[in-house]
Design a protein around this motif. Structure first.
Motif, PDB file in Angstrom:
ATOM      1  N   ASP A  23       0.862  -1.015  -0.366  1.00  0.00           N
ATOM      2  CA  ASP A  23      -0.010  -0.057   0.096  1.00  0.00           C
ATOM      3  C   ASP A  23       0.965   0.767  -0.271  1.00  0.00           C
ATOM      4  O   ASP A  23       1.345   1.766   0.946  1.00  0.00           O
ATOM      5  CB  ASP A  23      -0.576  -0.241   1.374  1.00  0.00           C
ATOM      6  N   GLN A  62      -2.105  -3.305  -2.392  1.00  0.00           N
ATOM      7  CA  GLN A  62      -3.895  -2.280  -2.996  1.00  0.00           C
ATOM      8  C   GLN A  62      -3.924  -1.548  -4.430  1.00  0.00           C
ATOM      9  O   GLN A  62      -2.801  -0.890  -4.339  1.00  0.00           O
ATOM     10  CB  GLN A  62      -3.944  -1.201  -1.835  1.00  0.00           C
ATOM     11  N   SER A 155     -13.044  -4.540   7.930  1.00  0.00           N
ATOM     12  CA  SER A 155     -12.383  -3.891   9.552  1.00  0.00           C
ATOM     13  C   SER A 155     -12.912  -2.148   9.981  1.00  0.00           C
ATOM     14  O   SER A 155     -12.414  -2.368  11.141  1.00  0.00           O
ATOM     15  CB  SER A 155     -10.498  -3.678   9.006  1.00  0.00           C
ATOM     16  N   GLN A 224      -4.435  -0.398  12.326  1.00  0.00           N
ATOM     17  CA  GLN A 224      -6.408   0.113  12.407  1.00  0.00           C
ATOM     18  C   GLN A 224      -6.306  -0.583  13.665  1.00  0.00           C
ATOM     19  O   GLN A 224      -7.630  -0.041  14.090  1.00  0.00           O
ATOM     20  CB  GLN A 224      -7.133  -0.929  11.167  1.00  0.00           C
ATOM     21  N   ARG A 248       0.522  -1.329   6.783  1.00  0.00           N
ATOM     22  CA  ARG A 248       1.431  -0.052   7.009  1.00  0.00           C
ATOM     23  C   ARG A 248       2.540  -0.697   8.102  1.00  0.00           C
ATOM     24  O   ARG A 248       3.270  -0.155   8.341  1.00  0.00           O
ATOM     25  CB  ARG A 248       0.618   0.875   7.333  1.00  0.00           C
TER      26      ARG A 248
HETATM   27  O1  LIG Z   1     -12.320  -5.156   5.657  1.00  0.00           O
HETATM   28  C1  LIG Z   1     -10.896  -4.611   5.224  1.00  0.00           C
HETATM   29  C2  LIG Z   1     -11.272  -5.076   3.549  1.00  0.00           C
HETATM   30  C3  LIG Z   1      -9.921  -4.373   2.916  1.00  0.00           C
HETATM   31  N1  LIG Z   1      -8.778  -3.626   3.777  1.00  0.00           N
HETATM   32  C4  LIG Z   1      -7.369  -3.445   3.074  1.00  0.00           C
HETATM   33  O2  LIG Z   1      -6.346  -4.427   3.702  1.00  0.00           O
HETATM   34  C5  LIG Z   1      -5.614  -2.699   3.937  1.00  0.00           C
HETATM   35  C6  LIG Z   1      -5.306  -2.532   5.178  1.00  0.00           C
HETATM   36  O3  LIG Z   1      -3.616  -1.943   5.408  1.00  0.00           O
HETATM   37  P1  LIG Z   1      -3.590  -1.445   6.812  1.00  0.00           P
HETATM   38  O4  LIG Z   1      -2.665  -0.642   6.540  1.00  0.00           O
HETATM   39  O5  LIG Z   1      -2.621  -3.309   6.925  1.00  0.00           O
HETATM   40  O6  LIG Z   1      -4.350  -1.549   7.157  1.00  0.00           O
HETATM   41  C7  LIG Z   1      -5.730  -1.858   3.354  1.00  0.00           C
HETATM   42  O7  LIG Z   1      -5.078  -1.882   1.522  1.00  0.00           O
HETATM   43  C8  LIG Z   1      -7.304  -1.747   2.777  1.00  0.00           C
HETATM   44  O8  LIG Z   1      -8.027  -1.540   1.323  1.00  0.00           O
HETATM   45  C9  LIG Z   1      -9.231  -3.464   5.187  1.00  0.00           C
HETATM   46  O9  LIG Z   1      -8.124  -2.627   5.620  1.00  0.00           O
HETATM   47  N2  LIG Z   1     -10.197  -4.126   5.687  1.00  0.00           N
END
Ligand SMILES: O=c1ccn([C@@H]2O[C@H](COP(=O)(O)O)[C@@H](O)[C@H]2O)c(=O)[nH]1
Length: 280
Positions: A23, A62, A155, A224, A248
């Motif tokens: 990402d 992503q 999430s 998150q 991240r």
């Molecule tokens: O429910 C969901 C579905 C997809 N995502 C995706 O996963 C990554 C999370 O990134 P982090 O940096 O680990 O937070 C991101 O590409 C989202 O679009 C999600 O977070 N939740």
């Protein structure tokens, strides 16, 4: 032809249950000392692919962060997909596609047909137009040994109002999605090719995941707020096919490749401990 479920099962056994996202957020590019342009995007993605492509089971680019740069960004994505697959990682493209069936067929051609330049091992899909509208993707996945991960309990906090709404039969929207995907995986060995996205941030799901027989992608870990230990709360006894996903949290360790690898190893160890502590 070996199914995606079988390939994923083996990859998780050999490399461990971990998905790392690529990402390239503008803030991460800046933190790595890279410019927010095509060159920065390319260097960021190649660094991650070089560092992790030969050790992580699944890498999840992503798509949005590549689409930001138009056709040249998509060319970078195509090249990163080739690099990752060449290094032995399964590539799950996070594009969350969904539409009426005839259009979904074109998405299936784009991502799941091996002759496409943007062919990947699996994609994420949105069931908002009905799980049945995704049938062309499921058919393409069956024909080409690919996989599809359908959003169920995401999430983000905004998802619950839609996903936990109840239909006429009393089931939630999410449970309907879960049940329809479970049917697609019925009898598959060692694991079905149709997965669900269930966020690691949501606490006890209150949903029945026991018949899914497919992979459960768990994003939301790290940035998150989700922790590896939360996987046990979220998934209860259904831990064997959980695929924890971090973006991240791992990417923030870069640009040093050794530091990226160490971050991936650390979160994998945390996840293994969480999954194993529950008797897996
Ligand atoms: O429910 C969901 C579905 C997809 N995502 C995706 O996963 C990554 C999370 O990134 P982090 O940096 O680990 O937070 C991101 O590409 C989202 O679009 C999600 O977070 N939740």
């Amino acid at each position: 032809m070996e199914t995606f479920g079988s390939r994923l099962h083996r990859a998780m056994a050999e490399r461990g249950p971990l998905c790392v996202g690529i990402d390239p957020h503008p803030a991460l590019l800046a933190r790595w000392g890279l410019s927010d342009d095509l060159e920065g995007l390319t260097r960021f993605s190649q660094t991650v692919a070089d560092a992790l492509g030969d050790r992580v089971a699944v890498v999840k680019p992503q798509s949005a962060f590549f689409e930001r740069f138009g056709s040249r960004g998509l060319a970078v994505l195509e090249s990163i997909i080739r690099q990752l697959r060449g290094a032995g990682a399964l590539v799950l493209l996070d594009v969350k596609r969904g539409d009426i069936g005839s259009t979904v067929a074109a998405y299936a051609d784009a991502y799941l047909d091996p002759s496409s330049p943007v062919h990947v091992d699996a994609v994420t899909a949105s069931p908002f137009l009905g799980v049945g509208s995704l049938a062309p993707m499921f058919d393409a996945a069956r024909s080409h040994g690919g996989g599809v991960f359908v959003l169920a309990l995401t999430s983000n906090p905004e998802g619950a109002s839609v996903q936990r709404a109840r239909g006429a039969d009393g089931r939630t929207v999410a449970q309907t999605v879960i049940d329809e995907i479970s049917q697609l995986n019925e009898g598959a060995q060692p694991l079905g090719s149709f997965g669900l996205v269930v966020g690691a941030t949501i606490g006890e799901t209150g949903h029945d995941l026991s018949k899914v027989n497919g992979p459960l992608l768990a994003p939301g870990l790290g940035a998150q707020g989700g922790r590896a230990a939360d996987l046990r709360t979220v998934f209860g006894d259904e831990l064997s096919a959980v695929l924890p996903s971090y973006s991240r949290e791992v990417l923030g360790a870069g640009p040093d490749p050794a530091a990226l690898r160490a971050a991936a190893d650390r979160v994998l160890a945390d996840c293994r401990a969480a999954l194993t502590a529950a008797g897996q």
